[in-house]
Design an enzyme around this catalytic site. Structure first.
Site, short mmCIF file in Angstrom:
data_model
loop_
_atom_site.label_atom_id
_atom_site.label_comp_id
_atom_site.label_asym_id
_atom_site.label_seq_id
_atom_site.Cartn_x
_atom_site.Cartn_y
_atom_site.Cartn_z
N HIS A 1 0.82 -1.23 0.00
CA HIS A 1 0.00 0.00 0.00
C HIS A 1 0.85 1.28 0.00
O HIS A 1 0.33 2.35 -0.24
CB HIS A 1 -1.01 0.00 1.15
CG HIS A 1 -0.42 0.11 2.52
ND1 HIS A 1 -1.17 0.13 3.66
CD2 HIS A 1 0.86 0.21 2.94
CE1 HIS A 1 -0.38 0.24 4.71
NE2 HIS A 1 0.85 0.28 4.30
C1 LIG Z 1 3.83 -0.13 6.54
S1 LIG Z 1 5.14 -1.05 7.23
C2 LIG Z 1 4.35 -2.61 7.56
C3 LIG Z 1 5.11 -3.43 8.57
C4 LIG Z 1 4.45 -4.78 8.88
N1 LIG Z 1 4.38 -5.65 7.73
C5 LIG Z 1 3.08 -4.57 9.48
O1 LIG Z 1 2.10 -4.82 8.82
O2 LIG Z 1 3.03 -4.14 10.64
C6 LIG Z 1 6.15 -1.44 5.82
C7 LIG Z 1 7.45 -2.13 6.16
O3 LIG Z 1 8.20 -2.30 4.94
C8 LIG Z 1 9.57 -2.08 5.25
N2 LIG Z 1 10.29 -1.70 4.03
C9 LIG Z 1 10.12 -0.59 3.28
N3 LIG Z 1 10.99 -0.58 2.25
C10 LIG Z 1 11.75 -1.68 2.37
C11 LIG Z 1 12.83 -2.23 1.61
N4 LIG Z 1 13.29 -1.61 0.52
N5 LIG Z 1 13.38 -3.39 2.02
C12 LIG Z 1 12.93 -4.02 3.14
N6 LIG Z 1 11.88 -3.58 3.88
C13 LIG Z 1 11.31 -2.41 3.50
C14 LIG Z 1 9.54 -0.97 6.26
O4 LIG Z 1 10.73 -0.86 7.00
C15 LIG Z 1 8.34 -1.35 7.11
O5 LIG Z 1 8.69 -2.17 8.19
#
Ligand SMILES: C[S@@+](CC[C@H](N)C(=O)[O-])C[C@H]1O[C@@H](n2cnc3c(N)ncnc32)[C@H](O)[C@@H]1O
Length: 338
Positions: free
Chosen positions: A243
């Site tokens: 999202h």
């Molecule tokens: C909106 S959070 C959702 C976290 C978890 N899945 C939840 O539902 O609570 C999105 C996650 O994607 C990770 N993320 C964003 N870009 C990333 C990347 N390039 N590689 C690894 N993780 C990433 C962020 O650090 C974050 O923890």
């Protein structure tokens, strides 16, 4: 109470007051019992004359209450600002009224230019910003943890884990979803894949918790999920990740998961479950498109069922089922396309 246009325009003032109460830990203080302005101010280390207007505004909207002696107490709404409340939203409120509210401040520029509002405000996307601001990153992790807790309980109870050995949560933050699943299913191992700094904080917190069993079964694996994802999972989960991203970026993330699924030992058929809102199945959040405009990268839009099916197909996956996962999420199960 009738709400006027000006009342609505003042909404950000109420939001700011909620942010102050969340940051100061007012609800935690009131957990101990009712308090006057002076007692409250002393407990949280601020000026009594200054906290009174904030508290009065919050009492007006039902966040906090006053007893017959005029002392402040928690209300049903402020209960969720308590750190120890099982459905605490304290850090989510800090995130919404802090970083995200700053993003909203650049909404006009976002509307004029088409870029995400956070990007317009800071010149970088959400996750690049968090890398530069460890305090807000910590609040972000805790906010995600608060939002994930009820979903973890639901998934742990209803998903058929009997034939699963290893669950890989891609973009799994500080592992709240996996912690809930692993606690309920002792035969499982979990790998939480996220950015390097998130994994570092999450791993340290897990070790500090002293939960030897979870330390044994839950691993944090830093990776850029646009580029790679670990193999060896029977079940991959991607919850509330897509999202934040445009369709093009979503296909890149799904492709790195599908490559990892394809590289498996061939003994089992891995499944990916994407948990994200799908427009037709989760219609109850009218603010969602606006939220994407503030937080998401450029061209991040609400996903329809056709969008997620197309993105999955472009990544070499096929959607096999879509199950509503209240509130406001769908579980989209995918397997490798033949
Ligand atoms: C909106 S959070 C959702 C976290 C978890 N899945 C939840 O539902 O609570 C999105 C996650 O994607 C990770 N993320 C964003 N870009 C990333 C990347 N390039 N590689 C690894 N993780 C990433 C962020 O650090 C974050 O923890």
């Amino acid at each position: 109470m009738d709400v006027s246009l000006v009342d609505l325009a003042l909404g950000s003032w109420i939001s700011a007051a909620i942010g102050v109460a969340a940051r100061l830990g007012v609800a935690d203080v009131l957990e101990e019992g009712p308090a006057t302005s002076a007692e409250l101010a002393k407990a949280v280390g601020v000026q009594p004359d200054s906290i009174t207007p904030v508290m009065k505004a919050l009492v007006m909207v039902g966040v906090f209450a006053q007893d017959e002696e005029g002392r402040y107490t928690n209300s049903p709404l402020s209960e969720q600002l308590r750190t120890r409340h099982p459905q605490s939203m304290r850090h989510m409120c800090m995130l919404l009224t802090g970083l995200y509210a700053q993003g909203c401040g650049a909404l006009l520029e976002a509307v004029q230019t088409g870029q995400g509002a956070l990007n317009a405000r800071f010149g970088v996307g959400l996750y690049e910003y968090l890398e530069q601001d460890p305090e807000t990153a910590r609040i972000f992790d805790r906010a995600m943890q608060e939002a994930a807790r009820p979903v973890a309980a639901m998934v742990a109870e209803h998903y058929p884990f009997e034939n699963v050995r290893t669950v890989i949560d891609v973009g799994g933050g500080n592992g709240e979803l996996l912690k809930g699943i692993l606690a309920a299913h002792p035969h499982l191992k979990g790998i939480c894949v996220d950015r390097e700094d998130t994994c570092r904080r999450a791993e340290a917190a897990l070790r500090e918790s002293g939960d030897e069993d979870l330390v044994e079964r839950l691993t944090f694996r830093p990776a850029d999920i646009f580029e790679e994802c670990p193999g060896g999972g029977d079940l991959y989960i991607l919850k509330n990740v897509l999202h934040d991203w445009s369709s093009e970026s979503a296909v890149r993330i799904l492709s790195s998961i599908s490559a990892a699924m394809r590289a498996g030992d061939g003994e089992r058929t891995p499944t990916l479950v994407v948990m994200d809102p799908v427009r037709e199945h989760d219609p109850g959040a009218p603010l969602r498109p606006l939220i994407k405009m503030v937080i998401g990268e450029k061209n991040t839009r609400e996903r329809s069922e056709a969008d997620i099916r197309r993105e999955a197909a472009e990544a070499g996956l096929q959607v096999v089922s879509i199950t509503p996962l209240p509130p406001d999420l769908s579980a989209v199960a995918c397997t490798l396309a033949p």
